[in-house]
Design an enzyme around this catalytic site. Structure first.
Site, PDB file in Angstrom:
ATOM      1  N   GLY A  59     -10.335  44.000  19.681  1.00 51.59           N
ATOM      2  CA  GLY A  59     -11.010  44.930  18.783  1.00 51.59           C
ATOM      3  C   GLY A  59     -10.032  45.594  17.831  1.00 51.59           C
ATOM      4  O   GLY A  59      -9.626  46.746  18.060  1.00 51.59           O
ATOM      5  N   TYR A  60      -9.649  44.892  16.784  1.00 53.05           N
ATOM      6  CA  TYR A  60      -8.705  45.424  15.803  1.00 53.05           C
ATOM      7  C   TYR A  60      -9.391  45.715  14.462  1.00 53.05           C
ATOM      8  O   TYR A  60      -9.633  46.852  14.111  1.00 53.05           O
ATOM      9  CB  TYR A  60      -7.552  44.433  15.590  1.00 53.05           C
ATOM     10  CG  TYR A  60      -6.411  44.538  16.582  1.00 53.05           C
ATOM     11  CD1 TYR A  60      -6.579  45.146  17.828  1.00 53.05           C
ATOM     12  CD2 TYR A  60      -5.167  44.009  16.283  1.00 53.05           C
ATOM     13  CE1 TYR A  60      -5.528  45.221  18.725  1.00 53.05           C
ATOM     14  CE2 TYR A  60      -4.110  44.084  17.174  1.00 53.05           C
ATOM     15  CZ  TYR A  60      -4.297  44.691  18.395  1.00 53.05           C
ATOM     16  OH  TYR A  60      -3.249  44.763  19.276  1.00 53.05           O
TER      17      TYR A  60
ATOM     18  N   GLU B 181      -0.052  36.946  17.945  1.00 52.80           N
ATOM     19  CA  GLU B 181      -1.209  36.415  17.230  1.00 52.80           C
ATOM     20  C   GLU B 181      -0.785  35.661  15.973  1.00 52.80           C
ATOM     21  O   GLU B 181      -1.290  34.573  15.676  1.00 52.80           O
ATOM     22  CB  GLU B 181      -2.169  37.556  16.850  1.00 52.80           C
ATOM     23  CG  GLU B 181      -3.404  37.067  16.118  1.00 52.80           C
ATOM     24  CD  GLU B 181      -4.304  38.196  15.621  1.00 52.80           C
ATOM     25  OE1 GLU B 181      -5.441  37.919  15.240  1.00 52.80           O
ATOM     26  OE2 GLU B 181      -3.841  39.355  15.616  1.00 52.80           O
TER      27      GLU B 181
END
Length: 270
Positions: free
Chosen positions: A8-9, A125
């Site tokens: 949840g960014y 990421e």
């Protein structure tokens, strides 16, 4: 693989400028109350948990006042809505938090210092996104070209311009692979910078975009097939469309170039 997690960014108004996020966590004594939304949440509709950046101090500077918290996706007030991409497929979702109660023990690290955790996770990421094109290669571009394009008497692809573009691309691809090996060896000696993930992400995604463009060029009209049939599985066109998002997700190419110029090249910021 028994428990699925999502990240949840990004938020609707805080994508590349992630630190501008507005999802809030209010202190309610024995728990936090989460309200807000996230976007581009991969596999949110299938996930059991989400690790989430939330704002816990609205008076602090934007990089401060952010906390890192774990939220059970089965909690009351959590909902998701899938987002369909231009490629026709997508793992992405919108995720909504409507007064979600989260136990205080789900806070990771120190209150208001979640940005430090987020930065380290982003390095992983970005490296992963930078390697997307390298992990899904069925055939090299020149092999696909030989199968689909006319060959001259010397055994070379007749189209000199395409032949040159393919050569340039595969040289760049080999250089990128060698650079990754060199930096990996340097990292083993402790000589590494988290900012290098921005280099991996930028160059890797630009290579993948170029790869998909060349594959479309060398396969001609067959590359335009969208639905699976006896000639194609429709993957080429879909991967071409999907590759455009590589330069946006995980921080845009422009953001990565800013990081590279500042933290790797040491260029002035003004």
């Amino acid at each position: 693989g028994k428990i699925w997690w999502c990240q949840g960014y990004s938020e609707p108004n805080a994508g590349s400028d992630l630190a501008s996020l507005q999802t809030k966590a209010l202190d309610k004594g024995d728990h936090y109350e989460i309200t807000g939304s996230k976007v581009w949440t991969s596999y949110a509709d299938k996930s059991d948990w989400i690790f989430c950046l939330v704002r816990t101090d609205f008076e602090a500077t934007k990089h401060a006042g952010i906390s890192f918290i774990l939220i059970d996706m089965a909690s009351e007030g959590v909902s998701t809505r899938p987002i369909k991409l231009i490629s026709g497929k997508s793992p992405f979702c919108e995720t909504f938090f409507d007064g979600v109660k989260v136990p205080k023990e789900n806070l990771i690290g120190t209150l208001n210092e979640g940005w430090n955790i987020a930065k380290f996770l982003l390095t992983h990421e970005r490296q992963m996104i930078g390697g997307i094109g390298e992990t899904d290669i069925r055939k090299e571009v020149h092999e696909v070209a030989i199968e689909n394009l006319p060959i001259n008497s010397k055994g070379l692809i007749s189209d000199g311009v395409l032949r040159s573009q393919i050569s340039d691309f595969e040289i760049d691809e080999e250089i990128f692979e060698l650079t990754i090996q060199r930096i990996t060896d340097e990292a083993k000696t402790g000589n590494n910078s988290g900012a290098l993930s921005s280099f991996f992400k930028y160059y890797g995604t630009e290579l993948n975009i170029k790869r998909q463009e060349l594959l479309m060029a060398v396969t001609g009209t067959d590359s335009l097939i969208w639905e699976e049939n006896e000639k194609s599985d429709g993957d080429l066109a879909r991967k071409f469309c999907r590759s455009k998002g590589n330069s946006i997700e995980g921080g845009t190419s422009e953001i990565q170039l800013n990081i590279i110029s500042k933290l790797i090249l040491g260029l002035p910021t003004k």
